[in-house]
Write a protein that holds these residues in place. Structure first.
Motif, PDB file in Angstrom:
ATOM      1  N   GLU A 181       0.826  -1.203   0.000  1.00  0.00           N
ATOM      2  CA  GLU A 181       0.000   0.000   0.000  1.00  0.00           C
ATOM      3  C   GLU A 181       0.862   1.256   0.000  1.00  0.00           C
ATOM      4  N   ALA A 182       1.961   1.221   0.718  1.00  0.00           N
ATOM      5  CA  ALA A 182       2.826   2.403   0.833  1.00  0.00           C
ATOM      6  C   ALA A 182       3.661   2.656  -0.420  1.00  0.00           C
ATOM      7  N   ASP A 183       3.930   1.618  -1.204  1.00  0.00           N
ATOM      8  CA  ASP A 183       4.798   1.748  -2.380  1.00  0.00           C
ATOM      9  C   ASP A 183       3.957   2.045  -3.617  1.00  0.00           C
ATOM     10  N   ARG A 184       3.521   3.264  -3.745  1.00  0.00           N
ATOM     11  CA  ARG A 184       2.629   3.634  -4.848  1.00  0.00           C
ATOM     12  C   ARG A 184       3.259   3.427  -6.219  1.00  0.00           C
ATOM     13  N   GLN A 185       4.560   3.613  -6.316  1.00  0.00           N
ATOM     14  CA  GLN A 185       5.216   3.484  -7.622  1.00  0.00           C
ATOM     15  C   GLN A 185       5.120   2.081  -8.196  1.00  0.00           C
ATOM     16  N   SER A 186       5.060   1.082  -7.343  1.00  0.00           N
ATOM     17  CA  SER A 186       5.032  -0.286  -7.865  1.00  0.00           C
ATOM     18  C   SER A 186       3.736  -0.586  -8.611  1.00  0.00           C
ATOM     19  N   TRP A 187       2.741   0.255  -8.489  1.00  0.00           N
ATOM     20  CA  TRP A 187       1.450   0.031  -9.142  1.00  0.00           C
ATOM     21  C   TRP A 187       1.371   0.685 -10.523  1.00  0.00           C
ATOM     22  N   ALA A 188       2.354   1.473 -10.897  1.00  0.00           N
ATOM     23  CA  ALA A 188       2.306   2.191 -12.174  1.00  0.00           C
ATOM     24  C   ALA A 188       3.252   1.555 -13.188  1.00  0.00           C
ATOM     25  N   GLN A 189       2.851   1.579 -14.455  1.00  0.00           N
ATOM     26  CA  GLN A 189       3.699   1.160 -15.566  1.00  0.00           C
ATOM     27  C   GLN A 189       4.002   2.401 -16.394  1.00  0.00           C
ATOM     28  N   TYR A 190       5.237   2.519 -16.859  1.00  0.00           N
ATOM     29  CA  TYR A 190       5.673   3.685 -17.623  1.00  0.00           C
ATOM     30  C   TYR A 190       6.222   3.266 -18.980  1.00  0.00           C
ATOM     31  N   TRP A 191       6.039   4.142 -19.975  1.00  0.00           N
ATOM     32  CA  TRP A 191       6.590   3.943 -21.307  1.00  0.00           C
ATOM     33  C   TRP A 191       7.117   5.265 -21.854  1.00  0.00           C
ATOM     34  N   ALA A 192       8.189   5.174 -22.636  1.00  0.00           N
ATOM     35  CA  ALA A 192       8.640   6.313 -23.438  1.00  0.00           C
ATOM     36  C   ALA A 192       7.690   6.396 -24.628  1.00  0.00           C
ATOM     37  N   PHE A 193       7.262   7.603 -24.959  1.00  0.00           N
ATOM     38  CA  PHE A 193       6.286   7.823 -26.028  1.00  0.00           C
ATOM     39  C   PHE A 193       6.970   8.374 -27.269  1.00  0.00           C
ATOM     40  N   TYR A 194       6.756   7.691 -28.387  1.00  0.00           N
ATOM     41  CA  TYR A 194       7.194   8.145 -29.712  1.00  0.00           C
ATOM     42  C   TYR A 194       5.923   8.358 -30.532  1.00  0.00           C
ATOM     43  N   PRO A 195       5.784   9.479 -31.222  1.00  0.00           N
ATOM     44  CA  PRO A 195       4.538   9.746 -31.953  1.00  0.00           C
ATOM     45  C   PRO A 195       4.159   8.678 -32.979  1.00  0.00           C
ATOM     46  N   SER A 196       5.166   7.963 -33.511  1.00  0.00           N
ATOM     47  CA  SER A 196       4.865   6.892 -34.465  1.00  0.00           C
ATOM     48  C   SER A 196       6.027   5.906 -34.492  1.00  0.00           C
ATOM     49  N   GLU A 197       5.727   4.702 -34.954  1.00  0.00           N
ATOM     50  CA  GLU A 197       6.796   3.709 -35.099  1.00  0.00           C
ATOM     51  C   GLU A 197       7.798   4.157 -36.160  1.00  0.00           C
ATOM     52  N   ARG A 198       7.324   4.818 -37.183  1.00  0.00           N
ATOM     53  CA  ARG A 198       8.203   5.319 -38.239  1.00  0.00           C
ATOM     54  C   ARG A 198       9.258   6.263 -37.663  1.00  0.00           C
ATOM     55  N   ARG A 199       8.845   7.174 -36.808  1.00  0.00           N
ATOM     56  CA  ARG A 199       9.783   8.122 -36.193  1.00  0.00           C
ATOM     57  C   ARG A 199      10.753   7.394 -35.265  1.00  0.00           C
ATOM     58  N   TRP A 200      10.263   6.383 -34.540  1.00  0.00           N
ATOM     59  CA  TRP A 200      11.122   5.595 -33.659  1.00  0.00           C
ATOM     60  C   TRP A 200      12.179   4.856 -34.488  1.00  0.00           C
ATOM     61  N   ARG A 201      11.748   4.218 -35.609  1.00  0.00           N
ATOM     62  CA  ARG A 201      12.687   3.488 -36.473  1.00  0.00           C
ATOM     63  C   ARG A 201      13.712   4.433 -37.108  1.00  0.00           C
ATOM     64  N   ALA A 202      13.321   5.672 -37.310  1.00  0.00           N
ATOM     65  CA  ALA A 202      14.237   6.658 -37.894  1.00  0.00           C
ATOM     66  C   ALA A 202      15.248   7.177 -36.867  1.00  0.00           C
ATOM     67  N   GLY A 203      15.128   6.711 -35.632  1.00  0.00           N
ATOM     68  CA  GLY A 203      16.084   7.100 -34.604  1.00  0.00           C
ATOM     69  C   GLY A 203      15.743   8.379 -33.859  1.00  0.00           C
ATOM     70  N   GLN A 204      14.551   8.898 -34.105  1.00  0.00           N
ATOM     71  CA  GLN A 204      14.145  10.093 -33.364  1.00  0.00           C
ATOM     72  C   GLN A 204      13.795   9.706 -31.942  1.00  0.00           C
ATOM     73  N   GLY A 205      14.108  10.571 -31.008  1.00  0.00           N
ATOM     74  CA  GLY A 205      13.883  10.271 -29.600  1.00  0.00           C
ATOM     75  C   GLY A 205      12.432  10.387 -29.181  1.00  0.00           C
ATOM     76  N   PRO A 206      12.140   9.901 -27.983  1.00  0.00           N
ATOM     77  CA  PRO A 206      10.774  10.015 -27.461  1.00  0.00           C
ATOM     78  C   PRO A 206      10.448  11.476 -27.161  1.00  0.00           C
ATOM     79  N   THR A 207       9.161  11.772 -27.150  1.00  0.00           N
ATOM     80  CA  THR A 207       8.734  13.149 -26.892  1.00  0.00           C
ATOM     81  C   THR A 207       8.175  13.353 -25.494  1.00  0.00           C
ATOM     82  N   THR A 208       7.794  12.265 -24.841  1.00  0.00           N
ATOM     83  CA  THR A 208       7.268  12.373 -23.474  1.00  0.00           C
ATOM     84  C   THR A 208       7.210  10.980 -22.854  1.00  0.00           C
TER      85      THR A 208
END
Length: 163
Positions: A70-97
């Motif tokens: 109950e005290a460890d709130r972070q263990s309940w969240a999942q996080y991802w790096a966001f890329y606007p599209s797979e095409r941009r990710w494959r082109a090596g552009q970094g995540p935006t948020t």
């Protein structure tokens, strides 16, 4: 006075006792769940969640372990790096948020870190996992620490993953 509740970790599919999918408690025949959205205990009879999970996915934990979870709130969240599209990710552009998901018995809550340094509800995670999308965003899973580092790098903020 001692705690009279019995505590249970919800361990189904990809979850473990170390990182369960939910936290439940029972007093007699009364079931409650820990909301991973408001961090309060809710009686299932007073919510839209009418029943606890089946016995096959509930594993009993000690009151001390339940308090740790109950005290460890972070263990309940999942996080991802966001890329606007797979095409941009494959082109090596970094995540935006960064995007995050909290699964709670009452609902799944997805958020994106936005300008103004705030988390706001967003459909990016749903769009990534929805096979019907024609141009979904691309996501790469992160640890909480990785999400914190990326948000500091992108936005210059610290503590943005705090719940």
């Amino acid at each position: 006075m001692t705690d009279q509740y019995e505590y249970f970790a919800e361990v189904s599919k990809a979850y473990t006792l170390e990182r369960p999918g939910g936290l439940w408690r029972r007093f007699g025949e009364e079931w409650e769940y820990l909301s991973l959205l408001d961090w309060q205990w809710h009686n299932v009879k007073e919510t839209n969640v009418k029943y606890p999970p089946t016995a096959q996915v509930l594993q009993e934990v000690t009151p001390e372990r339940a308090a740790e979870l109950e005290a460890d709130r972070q263990s309940w969240a999942q996080y991802w790096a966001f890329y606007p599209s797979e095409r941009r990710w494959r082109a090596g552009q970094g995540p935006t948020t960064v995007v995050r998901r909290r699964r709670s018995p009452e609902r799944i809550y997805d958020e994106t870190f936005m300008r103004g340094h705030v988390w706001k509800p967003d459909s990016a995670i749903f769009e990534f996992f929805d096979a019907r999308q024609t141009n979904p965003p691309h996501l790469e899973e992160l640890t909480t620490e990785g999400a914190e580092r990326l948000l500091q790098e992108l936005f210059g903020v610290m503590g943005a993953t705090d719940l």
